[in-house]
Design a protein around this motif. Structure first.
Motif, PDB file in Angstrom:
ATOM      1  N   UNK A   8       0.832  -1.208   0.000  1.00  0.00           N
ATOM      2  CA  UNK A   8       0.000   0.000   0.000  1.00  0.00           C
ATOM      3  C   UNK A   8       0.865   1.255   0.000  1.00  0.00           C
ATOM      4  N   UNK A   9       1.980   1.216   0.733  1.00  0.00           N
ATOM      5  CA  UNK A   9       2.868   2.373   0.744  1.00  0.00           C
ATOM      6  C   UNK A   9       3.477   2.619  -0.634  1.00  0.00           C
ATOM      7  N   UNK A  10       3.654   1.547  -1.412  1.00  0.00           N
ATOM      8  CA  UNK A  10       4.187   1.695  -2.772  1.00  0.00           C
ATOM      9  C   UNK A  10       3.190   2.385  -3.687  1.00  0.00           C
ATOM     10  N   UNK A  11       1.911   2.156  -3.424  1.00  0.00           N
ATOM     11  CA  UNK A  11       0.880   2.822  -4.228  1.00  0.00           C
ATOM     12  C   UNK A  11       0.883   4.324  -3.970  1.00  0.00           C
ATOM     13  N   UNK A  12       1.197   4.679  -2.706  1.00  0.00           N
ATOM     14  CA  UNK A  12       1.069   6.085  -2.309  1.00  0.00           C
ATOM     15  C   UNK A  12       2.322   6.876  -2.640  1.00  0.00           C
ATOM     16  N   UNK A  13       3.480   6.302  -2.340  1.00  0.00           N
ATOM     17  CA  UNK A  13       4.720   7.077  -2.431  1.00  0.00           C
ATOM     18  C   UNK A  13       5.233   7.175  -3.863  1.00  0.00           C
ATOM     19  N   UNK A  14       5.815   8.348  -4.163  1.00  0.00           N
ATOM     20  CA  UNK A  14       6.437   8.520  -5.478  1.00  0.00           C
ATOM     21  C   UNK A  14       7.956   8.629  -5.358  1.00  0.00           C
ATOM     22  N   UNK A  15       8.449   8.670  -4.116  1.00  0.00           N
ATOM     23  CA  UNK A  15       9.891   8.824  -3.898  1.00  0.00           C
ATOM     24  C   UNK A  15      10.601   7.515  -4.244  1.00  0.00           C
ATOM     25  N   UNK A  16      11.555   7.592  -5.183  1.00  0.00           N
ATOM     26  CA  UNK A  16      12.202   6.366  -5.668  1.00  0.00           C
ATOM     27  C   UNK A  16      13.051   5.695  -4.599  1.00  0.00           C
ATOM     28  N   UNK A  17      13.717   6.506  -3.767  1.00  0.00           N
ATOM     29  CA  UNK A  17      14.576   5.911  -2.720  1.00  0.00           C
ATOM     30  C   UNK A  17      13.713   5.131  -1.729  1.00  0.00           C
ATOM     31  N   UNK A  18      12.596   5.751  -1.369  1.00  0.00           N
ATOM     32  CA  UNK A  18      11.663   5.109  -0.434  1.00  0.00           C
ATOM     33  C   UNK A  18      11.167   3.792  -1.027  1.00  0.00           C
ATOM     34  N   UNK A  19      10.811   3.823  -2.294  1.00  0.00           N
ATOM     35  CA  UNK A  19      10.259   2.623  -2.939  1.00  0.00           C
ATOM     36  C   UNK A  19      11.323   1.541  -3.003  1.00  0.00           C
ATOM     37  N   UNK A  20      12.552   1.923  -3.310  1.00  0.00           N
ATOM     38  CA  UNK A  20      13.636   0.958  -3.360  1.00  0.00           C
ATOM     39  C   UNK A  20      13.811   0.298  -1.999  1.00  0.00           C
ATOM     40  N   UNK A  21      13.728   1.103  -0.948  1.00  0.00           N
ATOM     41  CA  UNK A  21      13.846   0.563   0.403  1.00  0.00           C
ATOM     42  C   UNK A  21      12.716  -0.380   0.760  1.00  0.00           C
ATOM     43  N   UNK A  22      11.499  -0.027   0.350  1.00  0.00           N
ATOM     44  CA  UNK A  22      10.347  -0.889   0.649  1.00  0.00           C
ATOM     45  C   UNK A  22      10.507  -2.239  -0.051  1.00  0.00           C
ATOM     46  N   UNK A  23      10.951  -2.221  -1.301  1.00  0.00           N
ATOM     47  CA  UNK A  23      11.153  -3.489  -2.018  1.00  0.00           C
ATOM     48  C   UNK A  23      12.211  -4.345  -1.336  1.00  0.00           C
ATOM     49  N   UNK A  24      13.228  -3.687  -0.806  1.00  0.00           N
ATOM     50  CA  UNK A  24      14.269  -4.411  -0.088  1.00  0.00           C
ATOM     51  C   UNK A  24      13.686  -5.046   1.177  1.00  0.00           C
ATOM     52  N   UNK A  25      12.878  -4.284   1.879  1.00  0.00           N
ATOM     53  CA  UNK A  25      12.207  -4.793   3.079  1.00  0.00           C
ATOM     54  C   UNK A  25      11.318  -5.993   2.719  1.00  0.00           C
ATOM     55  N   UNK A  26      10.611  -5.871   1.608  1.00  0.00           N
ATOM     56  CA  UNK A  26       9.709  -6.963   1.186  1.00  0.00           C
ATOM     57  C   UNK A  26      10.494  -8.224   0.829  1.00  0.00           C
ATOM     58  N   UNK A  27      11.693  -8.042   0.284  1.00  0.00           N
ATOM     59  CA  UNK A  27      12.495  -9.233  -0.028  1.00  0.00           C
ATOM     60  C   UNK A  27      12.890  -9.943   1.266  1.00  0.00           C
ATOM     61  N   UNK A  28      13.196  -9.166   2.305  1.00  0.00           N
ATOM     62  CA  UNK A  28      13.477  -9.765   3.608  1.00  0.00           C
ATOM     63  C   UNK A  28      12.252 -10.492   4.163  1.00  0.00           C
ATOM     64  N   UNK A  29      11.092  -9.869   3.967  1.00  0.00           N
ATOM     65  CA  UNK A  29       9.839 -10.491   4.432  1.00  0.00           C
ATOM     66  C   UNK A  29       9.599 -11.820   3.722  1.00  0.00           C
ATOM     67  N   UNK A  30       9.922 -11.853   2.452  1.00  0.00           N
ATOM     68  CA  UNK A  30       9.691 -13.099   1.695  1.00  0.00           C
ATOM     69  C   UNK A  30      10.594 -14.213   2.218  1.00  0.00           C
TER      70      UNK A  30
END
Lengths: 226, 402, 163
Positions: free
Chosen positions: C86-108
């Motif tokens: 959901x945060x990826x839908x809202x945010x447009x900041x690329x650094x933030x999005x890159x960090x969220x994807x990294x977090x999601x890879x840890x979650x997986x």
């Protein structure tokens, strides 16, 4: 020396169940270094004649000789190779491959003849010469009519052909762009390149050394430009 | 600046990417076919191996069980479904003396109770170490006499030789493991008959539930003289002892035949499905390529104009088709592998048929054949179009508008 | 737009899948299952068999199997992944999005570790949690890890380009 020789060229098509002659018994010669124009209204057979001369179309009767070779007696592969190496063609309308960049469009003919090493620098040199070097990385969809025409010309020239055949090179160009393109063609002609263009543009006619008039498929007159 | 390679493969790749959704759809169709073919052929082969194992090494020519328990006996044999049924031990001597019986061995079935959280019920099989001819041929390594508190386990139980299993209030040491049989034996635990009888008598939860367990057996397995017809001997046993002891007979050959019939049904289904999908994919791709080629007439004319030979153009089109098919084939293969191998247990337990896993080389061969069959679809589908497009004068193509 | 929202949508679906697999698609057992004996008695005195038809429940009915706890852990993880999506839908900041994807890879990675190493599932080979839930979670975890790493690198490379 005669570079191109057309003898009694005839080509018919069928339209609405009836046969008509798009080119009828056309004969003429072109020497090395000439700049000739075929003039006539739309539908007079100019494009068909150019296609016959370039080996893109097979005549019903007659022959075409380029650099002393009877082109229509060659096999399809040999004719294709001759077109790749000796004839540069700028067809009417849009004729670039949309999936490739400008640079790749210009390089492609060289890759077909497998001279890959020289293609990139030579292509850039031509694009710079034609003042569209800055568009090398762009795709054809982003180019204006004049830019497209210049890129097509660069592609036609990449193989250092003996003869350049251009069909309506100034159509859908504004008068300034048309004038610039014709000036460019004149410069190349002064450098020794042979040109045969089909046109109904008066400016283009004035740039030519010799004018062949065509009407209803018949080559009516051969005029010397002033 | 563009660095695209202007080779046939490079140009084909650019052209394929240029029509992403159309080519994605075509690749998806090929992927579905590949998935069905690969998964179907792997399952089919595992079932075939299981059936071969079943018919080769069932061991017994005839099984004697209590009347009405024929189905339970088959379920125990094929799927290892824990069963408990019993008859008098006197049956052994009675049937062993029937003319034509060359060997007889008894087994006692017991089902473990779930005495701890998360343990699954397993079939415990007591076998006669002296007369046994069902278990010993399957032992992975030769084992001597199985002593007190020692057990042999089936290949699918998650425990190794030397490990310990706890059930009925006691620890049992694993001294041997069976080879994979593809049958219910793979999830069973084996111990000497005497031990099982002792368990029944000594375990508090089972106290008083069975009087004289040593007087009972669950099944008697018989070997019959090769010269004789098994059915004749079975009839003799039925006449002699069936009514008195209330017996039923199970013919392992009949199980094999029935299983073989079910397997043939499955093979037919997957075969028809695979062929049907292959033809469907071929038809759809042929249609799409034909439409696409009409749209690209001018593009082909341009290629011819600048000096591309007909054969070169044909190779370009075939390469494009091949790239689409190969992409779909690889995706289908990966998806097939992701379904069949991780969910193997679930798939085969729902099929209820014996199976044996494939070796790495068997899997690799199937994968390669599937890849080849799938990759061939697009070039075959585009052949007619290629032949049509490479004919005719280039000028006619140039006149077309995209 | 499709480049931005499609990966986020995939993350959302993955989060829902982490929840759905152990609860709905390949549901784990909620409570300890006592032994069941089906009586096929027909005629002969099968009193020993009939005797075994009683249930011998040692553990209390409120005891959960280990797979139950895995399912709860995956529920929590799934909610975390959904929040990230959901945060990826809202945010447009690329650094933030890159960090969220990294977090999601840890979650997986966690999603694969819960049913294997950290908590586990029942050991019986044909139990539903082992034959269905476990492989499904491992597959989901593997695919999602690959996907999130690739996307994270792609977004990261765009960030570096713009710097």
């Amino acid at each position: 020396m005669s570079l191109l020789k057309a003898t009694h060229l005839t080509k018919s098509f069928r339209r609405g169940g009836q046969s008509f002659e798009a080119v009828s018994n056309a004969s003429f010669e072109l020497v090395q270094g000439e700049f000739a124009a075929i003039v006539g209204r739309s539908g007079s057979g100019k494009t068909t004649l150019l296609n016959l001369l370039a080996g893109l179309l097979s005549p019903d009767r007659g022959a075409v000789e380029i650099d002393s070779v009877q082109i229509h007696s060659l096999s399809d592969d040999a004719l294709t190779d001759l077109r790749n190496k000796k004839i540069g063609i700028v067809p009417q309308g849009r004729s670039l491959l949309g999936a490739l960049t400008v640079l790749d469009n210009v390089r492609l003919p060289i890759h077909l003849s497998k001279n890959r090493n020289i293609s990139r620098p030579k292509a850039m040199e031509l694009l710079e010469q034609l003042e569209v070097g800055f568009l090398a990385g762009s795709f054809p969809a982003a180019l204006s009519g004049g830019e497209l025409r210049r890129v097509s010309l660069a592609r036609a020239l990449i193989g250092a052909p003996l003869l350049v055949i251009a069909d309506e090179p100034t159509s859908d160009l504004d008068s300034e762009s048309a004038e610039n393109l014709l000036a460019l063609l004149r410069r190349l002609n002064e450098g020794g390149m042979t040109f045969l263009i089909a046109t109904h543009d008066e400016q283009a006619v004035k740039s030519s050394g010799r004018v062949l008039q065509m009407a209803s498929g018949v080559l009516e007159a051969v005029l010397q430009a002033d | 600046m563009s660095e695209s390679p202007l080779t046939i493969v490079g140009l084909a790749r650019v052209n394929v990417i240029g029509q992403p959704w159309r080519n994605l759809g075509l690749a998806a169709l090929v992927a579905v076919f590949t998935f069905v073919l690969f998964a179907g052929s792997v399952i089919d082969r595992e079932l075939t191996k299981g059936l071969a194992s079943l018919s080769e090494r069932l061991g017994a020519d005839l099984l004697i069980v209590p009347y009405g328990y024929e189905r339970s006996a088959k379920a125990a044999l094929l799927r290892g479904e824990p069963s408990t049924y019993y008859m008098s031990r006197q049956v052994i001597d009675r049937v062993a003396n029937v003319a034509g019986v060359t060997a007889a061995t008894a087994q006692f079935f017991l089902s473990s109770l779930s005495t701890s959280c998360c343990s699954e019920r397993v079939q415990i099989i007591g076998y006669d170490q002296k007369s046994d001819f069902l278990i010993k041929p399957w032992l992975a390594a030769k084992v001597g006499v199985v002593g007190p508190s020692e057990i042999v386990v089936g290949s699918k139980l998650n425990i190794d030789v030397g490990g310990e299993l706890y059930f009925f209030g006691a620890v049992h040491k694993v001294v041997a493991k069976m080879e994979a049989t593809g049958m219910g034996l793979d999830t069973s635990v084996f111990m000497p008959l005497e031990q099982v009888w002792q368990l029944v008598e000594s375990v508090p939860q089972l106290e008083g539930k069975m009087t004289n367990p040593a007087d009972h057996v669950s099944t008697v397995a018989l070997k019959i003289d090769r010269q004789l017809n098994v059915k004749d001997v079975a009839n003799a046993i039925m006449k002699d002892a069936a009514i008195e002891f209330n017996l039923d007979l199970v013919l392992p050959d009949a199980i094999v035949t029935e299983t073989s019939r079910q397997l043939a049904g499955w093979s037919r289904l997957t075969g028809f499905l695979a062929v049907g999908l292959w033809l469907l994919a071929l038809l759809v791709l042929a249609l799409v390529f034909s439409v696409s080629a009409s749209e690209r007439k001018k593009e082909f004319g341009i290629y011819r104009l600048i000096g591309a030979r007909r054969s070169w153009l044909g190779r370009l089109l075939l390469t494009e088709a091949f790239l689409v098919a190969l992409t779909g084939a690889v995706v289908g293969l990966i998806l097939g592998a992701c379904v069949v191998f991780p969910f193997e247990t679930l798939i085969f337990s729902s099929l209820g048929l014996p199976h044996l896993p494939l070796s790495a080389s068997e899997i690799a061969i199937r994968a390669l054949l599937t890849l080849a069959a799938a990759s061939a679809i697009a070039p075959l589908a585009s052949l007619r179009t290629v032949l049509a497009m490479t004919r005719g004068d280039a000028a006619e193509s140039l006149r077309s508008e995209n | 737009m499709i480049q931005k929202y499609l990966p986020a949508l995939i993350c959302l679906v993955a989060g829902l899948a982490f929840i759905a697999i152990p609860h709905f698609i390949f549901p784990v057992c909620e409570f300890y299952q006592p032994a069941e004996y089906t009586d096929h008695s027909m005629g002969y005195d099968h009193s020993p068999a009939a005797a075994f038809n009683e249930e011998h429940i040692v553990a209390a009915e409120s005891d959960h199997m280990v797979c139950y706890y895995t399912a709860k852990a995956e529920l929590g993880l799934g909610l975390l992944v959904i929040l990230g999506a959901l945060s990826l839908f809202i945010s447009t900041d690329r650094r933030f999005r890159s960090g969220v994807y990294l977090m999601l890879s840890g979650a997986s990675v966690l999603g694969g570790l819960f049913p294997t190493v950290l908590i586990g599932v029942c050991p019986g080979p044909s139990m539903p949690c082992r034959s269905g839930t476990l492989p499904a979670l491992i597959l989901l975890s593997s695919f999602f890890l690959t996907f999130s790493i690739i996307i994270s690198l792609a977004v990261n490379s765009k960030v570096n380009k713009n710097v």
